[in-house]
Motif scaffolding. Structure first.
Motif, PDB file in Angstrom:
ATOM      1  N   VAL A   1     -49.017 -24.479   7.766  1.00 40.60           N
ATOM      2  CA  VAL A   1     -50.120 -24.508   8.726  1.00 40.60           C
ATOM      3  C   VAL A   1     -51.145 -23.482   8.257  1.00 40.60           C
ATOM      4  O   VAL A   1     -50.836 -22.288   8.185  1.00 40.60           O
ATOM      5  CB  VAL A   1     -49.647 -24.209  10.160  1.00 40.60           C
ATOM      6  N   MET A   2     -52.335 -23.943   7.940  1.00 43.36           N
ATOM      7  CA  MET A   2     -53.366 -23.093   7.339  1.00 43.36           C
ATOM      8  C   MET A   2     -54.576 -23.000   8.254  1.00 43.36           C
ATOM      9  O   MET A   2     -55.081 -24.006   8.750  1.00 43.36           O
ATOM     10  CB  MET A   2     -53.795 -23.678   5.989  1.00 43.36           C
ATOM     11  N   SER A   3     -55.044 -21.783   8.491  1.00 38.98           N
ATOM     12  CA  SER A   3     -56.327 -21.607   9.167  1.00 38.98           C
ATOM     13  C   SER A   3     -57.412 -21.462   8.107  1.00 38.98           C
ATOM     14  O   SER A   3     -57.158 -21.002   6.994  1.00 38.98           O
ATOM     15  CB  SER A   3     -56.307 -20.366  10.065  1.00 38.98           C
TER      16      SER A   3
ATOM     17  N   ILE B   1     -49.471 -23.353  16.685  1.00 38.89           N
ATOM     18  CA  ILE B   1     -48.942 -24.626  16.183  1.00 38.89           C
ATOM     19  C   ILE B   1     -47.733 -24.386  15.283  1.00 38.89           C
ATOM     20  O   ILE B   1     -46.721 -25.095  15.363  1.00 38.89           O
ATOM     21  CB  ILE B   1     -50.052 -25.402  15.458  1.00 38.89           C
ATOM     22  N   ALA B   2     -47.821 -23.369  14.431  1.00 35.91           N
ATOM     23  CA  ALA B   2     -46.687 -23.058  13.558  1.00 35.91           C
ATOM     24  C   ALA B   2     -45.470 -22.648  14.372  1.00 35.91           C
ATOM     25  O   ALA B   2     -44.335 -23.039  14.061  1.00 35.91           O
ATOM     26  CB  ALA B   2     -47.078 -21.950  12.582  1.00 35.91           C
TER      27      ALA B   2
ATOM     28  N   PRO C   1     -38.901 -26.128   8.673  1.00 36.83           N
ATOM     29  CA  PRO C   1     -39.346 -24.947   7.927  1.00 36.83           C
ATOM     30  C   PRO C   1     -40.864 -24.929   7.867  1.00 36.83           C
ATOM     31  O   PRO C   1     -41.486 -25.904   7.447  1.00 36.83           O
ATOM     32  CB  PRO C   1     -38.725 -25.132   6.546  1.00 36.83           C
ATOM     33  N   VAL C   2     -41.467 -23.869   8.314  1.00 37.90           N
ATOM     34  CA  VAL C   2     -42.924 -23.811   8.398  1.00 37.90           C
ATOM     35  C   VAL C   2     -43.406 -22.434   7.991  1.00 37.90           C
ATOM     36  O   VAL C   2     -42.762 -21.423   8.287  1.00 37.90           O
ATOM     37  CB  VAL C   2     -43.401 -24.155   9.835  1.00 37.90           C
ATOM     38  N   ARG C   3     -44.496 -22.377   7.286  1.00 38.63           N
ATOM     39  CA  ARG C   3     -45.134 -21.108   6.941  1.00 38.63           C
ATOM     40  C   ARG C   3     -46.589 -21.180   7.354  1.00 38.63           C
ATOM     41  O   ARG C   3     -47.175 -22.266   7.460  1.00 38.63           O
ATOM     42  CB  ARG C   3     -45.025 -20.806   5.448  1.00 38.63           C
ATOM     43  N   THR C   4     -47.175 -20.019   7.574  1.00 41.89           N
ATOM     44  CA  THR C   4     -48.563 -19.942   8.027  1.00 41.89           C
ATOM     45  C   THR C   4     -49.396 -19.212   6.983  1.00 41.89           C
ATOM     46  O   THR C   4     -48.981 -18.159   6.478  1.00 41.89           O
ATOM     47  CB  THR C   4     -48.661 -19.202   9.372  1.00 41.89           C
ATOM     48  N   ILE C   5     -50.545 -19.783   6.655  1.00 42.22           N
ATOM     49  CA  ILE C   5     -51.488 -19.164   5.717  1.00 42.22           C
ATOM     50  C   ILE C   5     -52.843 -19.079   6.390  1.00 42.22           C
ATOM     51  O   ILE C   5     -53.302 -20.045   7.010  1.00 42.22           O
ATOM     52  CB  ILE C   5     -51.616 -19.997   4.418  1.00 42.22           C
ATOM     53  N   HIS C   6     -53.482 -17.922   6.292  1.00 43.17           N
ATOM     54  CA  HIS C   6     -54.830 -17.744   6.840  1.00 43.17           C
ATOM     55  C   HIS C   6     -55.783 -17.548   5.650  1.00 43.17           C
ATOM     56  O   HIS C   6     -55.987 -16.445   5.171  1.00 43.17           O
ATOM     57  CB  HIS C   6     -54.860 -16.554   7.803  1.00 43.17           C
TER      58      HIS C   6
END
Length: 314
Positions: free
Chosen positions: A196-198, A293-294, A303-308
């Motif tokens: 999930v990327m912002s 959301i993540a 399995p989820v990772r977050t990137i900004h």
């Protein structure tokens, strides 16, 4: 035909295939894991190996059997290689004749390995070879069918020793990939990994996004003096964004929609999915929404990772 079957379950065995005593399906085992992929040339060994490689296995194609014990010795819980798949077949010519003896050596050393055998009808193998206009490795100066029949005689003993036999006669390459993946993936193990990327629209759309959501319909915390210097990772901004009428409902419904889509990605063998959430600068709204959301996807067991992507660029 075209089905995978557990050779201890006669109810699942296609007509014409006998039950082989003392052999099992590919059960989930503790790492390290070793699978020997073999079978008829043209039956899909390369595709099976590629599928395992996509799942994180270390795959060696066309390995001479004599090297199997050495490779097996490198697979330990402490090493970087915990899942090894070796494609072994008649392309190694005279070396292949050593395979049965090598398997006994592995057994004597208590090496934990499993054999996956791929097969197809003679007619289908002929069709596949003719479509790519390549000779069979054992054809020599004879007919294509001569090479196929010779190979069947050579590997029949290995087929009887195999843990699982897959007949690929009526399978597409995608069908085979699904079958192989299902064999080695434990029940409940996630097969799709989410990012999930912002991002900020003023810096451009992410080129690798599979889905893009625009949250610029929400009021911008930038215009709130006490929030301007903060980011969407800070609790005051997060609370501000998610308390806006419709914001939490958007997050909930978006996750509900995408969770259904993720099931389709799993079915279609797409293991990595990127969801991009955008606002103007990628600092406040998109960051807070991406985090929410993540978090929700995480509660679904994915399995989820977050990137900004653009945080700190302003």
């Amino acid at each position: 035909m075209g089905e995978i079957f557990d050779i201890n379950d006669t109810a699942k065995i296609p007509v014409g295939i006998a039950k082989l005593d003392g052999q099992t399906d590919l059960p989930a085992v503790d790492v390290p894991e070793i699978i020997i992929i073999t079978g008829m040339s043209g039956a899909g060994r390369t595709r099976a190996g590629a599928t395992l490689e996509d799942l994180g296995w270390y795959v060696i194609d066309n390995l001479p059997p004599r090297l199997l014990p050495a490779m097996a010795g490198l697979v330990t819980a402490q090493s970087g290689v915990k899942k090894l798949a070796c494609v072994v077949d008649v392309r190694t010519r005279e070396f292949f004749q050593e395979l049965m003896g090598i398997l006994k050596e592995l057994d004597d050393n208590n090496t934990n390995y499993r054999i996956l055998f791929l097969d197809a009808s003679n007619e289908e193998l002929v069709r596949r070879y003719e479509s790519v206009r390549r000779p069979h490795p054992l054809q020599g100066g004879g007919r294509l069918l001569d090479g196929i029949m010779y190979e069947r005689n050579v590997i029949e003993g290995l087929r009887l020793r195999s843990d699982v036999v897959i007949d690929t006669t009526t399978m597409s390459i995608h069908d085979l990939a699904r079958k192989v993946r299902n064999l080695v993936t434990a029940d409940g193990e996630a097969r799709v990994h989410l990012t999930v990327m912002s991002f900020g629209f003023k810096y451009g759309l992410p080129v690798d996004a599979d889905h893009v959501a625009d949250v610029r319909f929400l009021p911008n915390p930038y215009w709130v003096t006490e929030l301007r210097h903060l980011t969407g990772k800070d609790e005051p901004v997060r609370d501000f964004v998610l308390s806006i009428d419709g914001a939490q409902a958007f997050a909930n419904q978006y996750v509900d929609l995408l969770s259904r889509i993720v099931n389709g990605y799993e079915r279609e063998l797409k293991p990595y999915v990127t969801i991009a959430i955008g606002c103007t600068g990628g600092k406040h709204r998109s960051v807070a929404m991406a985090e929410e959301i993540a978090t929700q996807f995480g509660t679904l067991g994915l399995p989820v990772r977050t990137i900004h992507r653009d945080l700190g660029r302003e």
